[in-house]
Design a protein around this motif. Sequence first.
Motif, short mmCIF file in Angstrom:
data_model
loop_
_atom_site.label_atom_id
_atom_site.label_comp_id
_atom_site.label_asym_id
_atom_site.label_seq_id
_atom_site.Cartn_x
_atom_site.Cartn_y
_atom_site.Cartn_z
N LEU A 1 0.69 -1.18 -0.09
CA LEU A 1 -0.06 0.25 0.09
C LEU A 1 0.69 1.39 0.12
N LEU A 2 2.03 1.16 0.60
CA LEU A 2 2.79 2.47 0.57
C LEU A 2 3.55 2.72 -0.45
N VAL A 3 3.85 1.84 -1.33
CA VAL A 3 4.33 2.19 -2.46
C VAL A 3 3.42 2.93 -3.76
N LYS A 4 2.25 2.93 -3.48
CA LYS A 4 1.12 3.46 -4.29
C LYS A 4 1.44 5.02 -4.44
N GLU A 5 1.30 5.31 -5.74
CA GLU A 5 1.44 6.79 -5.81
C GLU A 5 0.63 7.60 -5.04
N ASN A 6 -0.76 7.42 -5.12
CA ASN A 6 -1.77 7.99 -4.52
C ASN A 6 -2.40 7.00 -3.40
N LEU A 7 -2.71 7.55 -2.30
CA LEU A 7 -3.35 6.74 -1.49
C LEU A 7 -4.92 7.06 -1.25
N SER A 8 -5.79 5.94 -1.64
CA SER A 8 -7.18 6.53 -1.49
C SER A 8 -7.84 6.24 0.30
N VAL A 9 -8.99 6.68 0.30
CA VAL A 9 -9.44 6.56 1.66
C VAL A 9 -9.49 5.13 1.94
N LEU A 10 -9.78 4.16 1.08
CA LEU A 10 -10.01 2.95 1.38
C LEU A 10 -8.71 2.25 1.80
N ASP A 11 -7.49 2.80 1.17
CA ASP A 11 -5.99 2.23 1.17
C ASP A 11 -5.47 2.87 2.59
N ILE A 12 -6.14 4.12 3.07
CA ILE A 12 -5.59 4.59 4.28
C ILE A 12 -6.37 3.67 5.60
N ILE A 13 -7.59 3.35 5.45
CA ILE A 13 -8.33 2.73 6.41
C ILE A 13 -7.38 1.26 6.40
N ALA A 14 -7.10 0.60 5.16
CA ALA A 14 -6.48 -0.73 5.27
C ALA A 14 -5.26 -0.42 6.00
N LEU A 15 -4.34 0.40 5.90
CA LEU A 15 -3.11 0.55 6.49
C LEU A 15 -3.47 0.63 8.01
N ASN A 16 -4.38 1.59 8.39
CA ASN A 16 -4.66 2.04 9.77
C ASN A 16 -4.96 0.38 10.43
N THR A 17 -5.75 -0.28 9.69
CA THR A 17 -6.09 -1.62 10.35
C THR A 17 -4.88 -2.49 10.51
N LYS A 18 -4.03 -2.65 9.45
CA LYS A 18 -2.88 -3.48 9.51
C LYS A 18 -1.95 -2.85 10.35
N ILE A 19 -1.70 -1.87 10.81
CA ILE A 19 -0.84 -1.11 11.73
C ILE A 19 -1.62 -1.24 13.35
N PHE A 20 -2.66 -0.90 13.23
CA PHE A 20 -3.09 -0.84 14.70
C PHE A 20 -4.07 -1.79 15.12
N GLY A 21 -4.36 -2.72 14.15
CA GLY A 21 -5.42 -3.64 14.45
C GLY A 21 -6.85 -3.30 14.50
N SER A 22 -7.82 -4.10 14.87
CA SER A 22 -9.11 -3.75 14.84
C SER A 22 -9.51 -2.75 16.18
N PRO A 23 -10.15 -1.66 15.98
CA PRO A 23 -10.42 -0.86 17.19
C PRO A 23 -11.42 -1.60 18.11
N ASP A 24 -11.53 -1.09 19.16
CA ASP A 24 -12.45 -1.55 20.34
C ASP A 24 -13.91 -1.00 20.01
N ALA A 25 -15.10 -1.36 20.32
CA ALA A 25 -16.46 -0.83 19.95
C ALA A 25 -16.52 0.47 20.16
N GLN A 26 -16.04 1.11 21.41
CA GLN A 26 -16.16 2.49 21.89
C GLN A 26 -15.30 3.43 20.41
N THR A 27 -14.13 3.02 20.42
CA THR A 27 -13.43 3.71 19.20
C THR A 27 -13.95 3.56 18.09
N LEU A 28 -14.55 2.20 17.49
CA LEU A 28 -15.08 2.23 16.13
C LEU A 28 -16.47 3.07 16.18
#
Length: 108
Positions: free
Chosen positions: A30-57
């Motif tokens: 994902l990080l080698v892409k020229e432009n990151l879409s909103v979906l790419d950012i969400i995917a990166l966030n999930t890969k790095i930090f894992g799934s959020p708890d219910a309150q954060t979600l």
Amino acid sequence: MKKSTIQYRRIFLDILDKKYPEKKEICRDLLVKENLSVLDIIALNTKIFGSPDAQTLAFNQSHRSYTRSSVLQILDFQKENQLNNSQVARHFKLSRHTVAKWKKKYQV
């Protein structure tokens, strides 16, 4: 006045370098892409930090916004995978009414 843009790639690379160097390899595609879409950012966030708890979600869900291009990506995903509104809404954690409204607005 110049519109500022957020450099998500730089932010995620800094986070990976400083806190999670072991996760850098799984995020590389994902990080080698020229432009990151909103979906790419969400995917990166999930890969790095894992799934959020219910309150954060719940908090994050109420503060999301989508650009026209990200809405069209979601609707394309729906077409490609032959999903109905409820299925795509569950996948992206949206309201099925939101998906229907987008389809009507963008006449997909």
